[in-house]
Design a protein around this motif. Structure first.
Motif, mmCIF file in Angstrom:
data_model
loop_
_atom_site.group_PDB
_atom_site.id
_atom_site.type_symbol
_atom_site.label_atom_id
_atom_site.label_comp_id
_atom_site.label_asym_id
_atom_site.label_seq_id
_atom_site.Cartn_x
_atom_site.Cartn_y
_atom_site.Cartn_z
ATOM 1 N N VAL A 214 0.829 -1.209 0.000
ATOM 2 C CA VAL A 214 0.000 0.000 0.000
ATOM 3 C C VAL A 214 0.862 1.257 0.000
ATOM 4 N N VAL A 215 1.937 1.258 0.790
ATOM 5 C CA VAL A 215 2.818 2.428 0.827
ATOM 6 C C VAL A 215 3.495 2.630 -0.518
ATOM 7 N N ALA A 216 3.882 1.522 -1.186
ATOM 8 C CA ALA A 216 4.511 1.632 -2.503
ATOM 9 C C ALA A 216 3.541 2.181 -3.544
ATOM 10 N N LEU A 217 2.268 1.823 -3.419
ATOM 11 C CA LEU A 217 1.281 2.239 -4.413
ATOM 12 C C LEU A 217 0.821 3.676 -4.223
ATOM 13 N N ARG A 218 0.695 4.095 -2.995
ATOM 14 C CA ARG A 218 0.127 5.414 -2.732
ATOM 15 C C ARG A 218 1.149 6.529 -2.979
ATOM 16 N N SER A 219 0.728 7.749 -2.776
ATOM 17 C CA SER A 219 1.563 8.938 -3.019
ATOM 18 C C SER A 219 2.043 8.996 -4.465
ATOM 19 N N VAL A 220 1.110 8.763 -5.379
ATOM 20 C CA VAL A 220 1.371 8.885 -6.814
ATOM 21 C C VAL A 220 0.749 10.180 -7.313
ATOM 22 N N PHE A 221 1.493 10.925 -8.109
ATOM 23 C CA PHE A 221 1.020 12.183 -8.671
ATOM 24 C C PHE A 221 0.947 12.032 -10.183
ATOM 25 N N ALA A 222 -0.265 11.898 -10.702
ATOM 26 C CA ALA A 222 -0.465 11.797 -12.146
ATOM 27 C C ALA A 222 -0.494 13.209 -12.723
ATOM 28 N N CYS A 223 0.444 13.500 -13.604
ATOM 29 C CA CYS A 223 0.652 14.871 -14.059
ATOM 30 C C CYS A 223 0.542 14.966 -15.582
ATOM 31 N N ASP A 224 -0.295 15.880 -16.055
ATOM 32 C CA ASP A 224 -0.424 16.146 -17.479
ATOM 33 C C ASP A 224 -0.710 17.637 -17.642
ATOM 34 N N PRO A 225 0.319 18.480 -17.688
ATOM 35 C CA PRO A 225 0.117 19.929 -17.753
ATOM 36 C C PRO A 225 -0.734 20.347 -18.947
ATOM 37 N N ARG A 226 -1.700 21.226 -18.695
ATOM 38 C CA ARG A 226 -2.598 21.726 -19.740
ATOM 39 C C ARG A 226 -2.330 23.213 -19.958
ATOM 40 N N PRO A 227 -1.557 23.553 -20.983
ATOM 41 C CA PRO A 227 -1.190 24.966 -21.208
ATOM 42 C C PRO A 227 -2.389 25.905 -21.280
ATOM 43 N N GLU A 228 -3.498 25.449 -21.868
ATOM 44 C CA GLU A 228 -4.655 26.334 -22.026
ATOM 45 C C GLU A 228 -5.249 26.756 -20.681
ATOM 46 N N ARG A 229 -4.946 25.982 -19.622
ATOM 47 C CA ARG A 229 -5.464 26.310 -18.291
ATOM 48 C C ARG A 229 -4.444 27.050 -17.427
ATOM 49 N N MET A 230 -3.222 27.205 -17.925
ATOM 50 C CA MET A 230 -2.145 27.765 -17.126
ATOM 51 C C MET A 230 -1.887 29.232 -17.417
ATOM 52 N N ARG A 231 -2.590 29.796 -18.382
ATOM 53 C CA ARG A 231 -2.280 31.153 -18.827
ATOM 54 C C ARG A 231 -2.973 32.238 -18.006
ATOM 55 N N ALA A 232 -4.147 31.945 -17.479
ATOM 56 C CA ALA A 232 -4.920 32.963 -16.773
ATOM 57 C C ALA A 232 -4.453 33.102 -15.325
ATOM 58 N N ALA A 233 -4.713 34.285 -14.736
ATOM 59 C CA ALA A 233 -4.465 34.479 -13.307
ATOM 60 C C ALA A 233 -5.415 33.580 -12.515
ATOM 61 N N VAL A 234 -4.968 33.122 -11.358
ATOM 62 C CA VAL A 234 -5.764 32.192 -10.548
ATOM 63 C C VAL A 234 -5.858 32.719 -9.118
ATOM 64 N N PRO A 235 -6.921 32.356 -8.385
ATOM 65 C CA PRO A 235 -7.028 32.800 -6.988
ATOM 66 C C PRO A 235 -6.016 32.087 -6.108
ATOM 67 N N LEU A 236 -5.618 32.731 -5.040
ATOM 68 C CA LEU A 236 -4.750 32.093 -4.064
ATOM 69 C C LEU A 236 -5.546 31.046 -3.305
ATOM 70 N N GLY A 237 -4.928 29.877 -3.126
ATOM 71 C CA GLY A 237 -5.596 28.794 -2.416
ATOM 72 C C GLY A 237 -4.623 28.050 -1.540
ATOM 73 N N SER A 238 -4.649 26.720 -1.654
ATOM 74 C CA SER A 238 -3.801 25.887 -0.801
ATOM 75 C C SER A 238 -2.341 25.908 -1.221
ATOM 76 N N GLY A 239 -2.082 26.313 -2.451
ATOM 77 C CA GLY A 239 -0.712 26.297 -2.945
ATOM 78 C C GLY A 239 -0.221 24.927 -3.338
ATOM 79 N N ARG A 240 -1.130 23.963 -3.477
ATOM 80 C CA ARG A 240 -0.765 22.605 -3.863
ATOM 81 C C ARG A 240 -1.047 22.420 -5.354
ATOM 82 N N LEU A 241 -0.043 21.934 -6.063
ATOM 83 C CA LEU A 241 -0.101 21.859 -7.521
ATOM 84 C C LEU A 241 -1.086 20.796 -7.985
ATOM 85 N N LEU A 242 -2.005 21.176 -8.869
ATOM 86 C CA LEU A 242 -2.975 20.247 -9.439
ATOM 87 C C LEU A 242 -2.328 19.424 -10.546
ATOM 88 N N GLY A 243 -2.947 18.288 -10.855
ATOM 89 C CA GLY A 243 -2.385 17.394 -11.858
ATOM 90 C C GLY A 243 -2.269 18.027 -13.235
#
Length: 401
Positions: A214-243
């Motif tokens: 279970v420890v080996a399987l968990r803590s996985v971060f599936a990442c696929d950056p979407r440029p079209e969603r990264m261009r606009a200003a965003v509100p301040l929140g938790s500061g944790r990077l979304l996938g």
């Protein structure tokens, strides 16, 4: 069918693939005592049959479109989510797509798929194999957890009309095996800590193996950056990077103040992969309370990230992922296990999508350095297999359509 192992690369045809640790590969990069996956098995999943893929600290799947790179990463992510306690319906939103195309239904019109993995760690290699029924209804119909040739947990569907499987786990006490029903929509291995008392040596062995998996399987971060969603200003929140790295600007604002050393490395990466002069990479808070990302050109000129090309944005986001970690990624870590005993894995399908050759080389070299340090592990799929040897120590799996 034969498998060739040359300079750390494994060439696998689309059927009957099998791979051990390739010759010439570096170690897996994980510090001693940290559980980590060393093999992914797709016995019958989408376009894969009887396949086994070696996993190192940095694993790169290459091959033409349709060879199964994305489905291999999808299976890895599915196992990770099941290990984290997610229900099978949450994990497989389109389960029929996971069934091999030529799989025929049995007499009860049932079809399904099978996946598995091996986790190495203090308990030695621990194997997990899972059988999932996709039709006529989605459920886990079989599971086996084993180590050292001993079956520690085994489940089977005995009565299709009832929503559970019959489970048997190793006890080694007065009774060698304990039997009990488990729900058919969850991974039994993830439920064992709630069911096994740990009073006998056998039970403790079962718990230790299940925890390692279970420890080996968990803590996985599936990442696929979407440029079209990264261009606009965003509100301040938790500061944790979304996938999808939608909130890249917010995370830049956070990491610049929290870790000067890592931020300096990010600036160096941006300087190598982005056009023009780069003096800094900044999250800039605007009057309305939102934050936008900018490249500081060093001469009182700042370029908004919205002006960058797709390749530059993906390169910048992936560099940030490689240079940060659990305190920044939006993941659900194993809270009851110290961070020093967890291995964090990035899953990146289309790792080189939209990147030019220079960006691709810089990103792979950065990935190699970070994985070699044991900071993270990375399993990625690249469309272009040429030059992947430049990422030193990589386990390269070549798939053929």
């Amino acid at each position: 069918m034969a498998v060739s192992c040359v300079s750390g690369a494994v060439s696998l045809p689309s059927q009957e693939r099998r791979g051990g640790e390739p010759s010439g590969t570096a170690g897996d990069g994980a510090p001693p005592g940290r559980p980590r996956l060393t093999e992914l098995r797709l016995s019958a999943f989408a376009g894969h049959r009887r396949t086994a893929f070696p996993l190192g600290a940095l694993t790169l799947f290459t091959g033409p479109s349709g060879s199964g790179k994305s489905s291999a990463l999808r299976a890895y992510e599915a196992l990770a989510r099941l290990g984290g306690g997610a229900g099978v319906g949450e994990v497989f939103l389109d389960p029929v797509a996971c069934v091999p195309e030529r799989a025929r239904p049995d007499a009860q019109r049932r079809r399904g798929f099978r996946v598995g993995c091996t986790a190495d760690g203090p308990e030695g290699p621990v194997r997990l194999d899972v059988a999932v029924q996709a039709e006529p209804e989605l459920r886990i119909v079989g599971e086996r957890l084993s180590a050292g040739g001993l079956v520690l947990l085994e489940t089977a569907l005995r009565d299709p009309s009832r929503p559970f499987v019959q489970a048997a786990w190793h006890t080694a006490g007065q009774s060698p095996v304990t039997r009990a029903p488990l729900p058919d929509d969850r991974l039994g291995t993830a439920l064992l800590p709630l069911r096994v008392a740990g009073k006998t040596d056998g039970q403790r062995r079962v718990l230790a193996a299940a925890e390692q998996m279970v420890v080996a399987l968990r803590s996985v971060f599936a990442c696929d950056p979407r440029p079209e969603r990264m261009r606009a200003a965003v509100p301040l929140g938790s500061g944790r990077l979304l996938g999808g790295c939608d909130n890249l600007a917010e995370v830049l604002w956070r990491t610049r103040t929290e870790c000067g050393q890592r931020h300096a490395q990010l600036v160096a990466a941006a300087r190598a992969g982005c056009a023009g002069v780069v003096a800094d990479v900044v999250g800039e808070v605007l009057a309305d309370g939102t934050v936008r990302g900018v490249l500081d050109r060093g001469d009182r000129v700042r370029t908004e990230l919205g002006r960058l090309g797709d390749g530059e944005l993906r390169y910048l986001a992936l560099s940030l992922v490689l240079l940060t970690g659990p305190g920044v990624w939006e993941i659900d870590p194993v809270g009851e296990v110290p961070a020093a005993l967890q291995t964090l894995t990035v899953l990146a399908d289309g790792l080189d999508r939209g990147l030019d050759p220079g960006q691709r080389t810089e990103l792979l070299q950065l990935a190699s350095r970070m994985c070699e340090r044991g900071h993270i592990r990375l399993v990625g799929a690249v469309s272009d297999g040429s030059g992947v040897a430049e990422a030193g120590g990589a386990t390269v799996v070549h798939l053929e359509a």
